[in-house]
Write an enzyme that holds these catalytic residues in place. Structure first.
Site, PDB file in Angstrom:
ATOM      1  N   GLU A  63      39.847  35.395 149.660  1.00 47.77           N
ATOM      2  CA  GLU A  63      38.746  34.937 150.128  1.00 47.77           C
ATOM      3  C   GLU A  63      37.695  34.433 149.338  1.00 47.77           C
ATOM      4  O   GLU A  63      37.162  33.131 149.640  1.00 47.77           O
ATOM      5  CB  GLU A  63      38.513  35.826 151.487  1.00 47.77           C
ATOM      6  CG  GLU A  63      39.388  35.833 152.527  1.00 47.77           C
ATOM      7  CD  GLU A  63      40.388  37.200 152.153  1.00 47.77           C
ATOM      8  OE1 GLU A  63      40.435  37.539 150.837  1.00 47.77           O
ATOM      9  OE2 GLU A  63      41.291  37.362 153.065  1.00 47.77           O
ATOM     10  N   ASP A 105      31.577  16.558 145.847  1.00 46.93           N
ATOM     11  CA  ASP A 105      31.138  15.479 146.420  1.00 46.93           C
ATOM     12  C   ASP A 105      29.770  15.034 146.406  1.00 46.93           C
ATOM     13  O   ASP A 105      29.382  13.767 146.606  1.00 46.93           O
ATOM     14  CB  ASP A 105      31.436  15.683 148.003  1.00 46.93           C
ATOM     15  CG  ASP A 105      31.416  14.821 149.058  1.00 46.93           C
ATOM     16  OD1 ASP A 105      32.090  13.692 148.534  1.00 46.93           O
ATOM     17  OD2 ASP A 105      30.712  14.859 150.172  1.00 46.93           O
TER      18      ASP A 105
END
Length: 215
Positions: free
Chosen positions: A12, A26
């Site tokens: 995780e 991004d």
């Protein structure tokens, strides 16, 4: 990343790092067309079950005691012993003995005394921890305990309470009878599994504490 849950979270954590890296990619790609995401790997993990296992003695002698009228009379089968055996096997511990007794205080105490005198060091006792008239395991065991460990069953009940509100009804007790740790558990396979998950391997640290080696 830090967690208090009972499962490892390295996957995780790595997933979170990957999502963060993609977000940054991004944001920065209009500035630098050559930006890349590097390798994501686990550097170190502390505090999980693997840490506890490093200090767990694998030579503890264990016995599993089932307290049940119906199982003793052959009217029902018990799968909890095999569940405990499997959980202990994963900790490199073996069950040296197993027994079934009536839901009677003398029978329970007699078997525990026999095992304590025989050198068993860990005894999970299954069944008889509820509120029915025949549930006498807590009374049988509590009077034998010389060193109480109430936090053990507090942890088990808290863990179970997160899964079912009925966990509060368990009257389980735990502690040392001489040098033997006795832990009482509810009788159903699901609750046995939950109790083992809640307590092990951390509870085995108690043997190191008893020996005077706390670290």
């Amino acid at each position: 990343m830090h967690t208090i849950y009972t499962t490892g979270v390295e996957v995780e954590a790595m997933h979170g790092a990957a999502v963060t890296a993609l977000t940054m990619y991004d944001m920065f790609k209009p500035i630098d067309k050559h930006i890349v995401i590097g390798t994501i790997r686990l550097e170190e993990k502390k505090g999980g079950k693997s840490d506890f296992l490093k200090s767990v003695a694998n030579d503890l002698k264990c016995g599993v005691l089932v307290c049940s009228d119906t199982v003793f009379n052959g009217e029902a089968e018990d799968s909890s012993v095999s569940l405990i055996e499997e959980k202990l096997r994963l900790l490199n511990l073996a069950v040296n003995d197993r027994a079934i007794v009536y839901d009677e205080i003398p029978a329970i105490r007699e078997k525990i005394t026999q095992w304590v005198n025989g050198g068993l060091q860990l005894i999970p006792v299954i069944g008889g921890t509820g509120l029915s008239p025949r549930d006498v395991t807590p009374e049988a065991v509590a009077a034998m305990i010389e060193t109480e460990a109430p936090g053990i069953m507090e942890a088990a009940r808290q863990y179970g309470q997160q899964r079912t509100p009925y966990a509060m009804l368990s009257r389980g007790v735990a502690g040392f009878v001489q040098n033997t740790l006795v832990i009482t558990m509810p009788g159903s396979p699901d609750t046995v599994t939950e109790t083992m998950d809640a307590l092990f391997p951390a509870v085995l640290h108690s043997f190191k504490v008893r020996s005077g080696k706390k670290h």
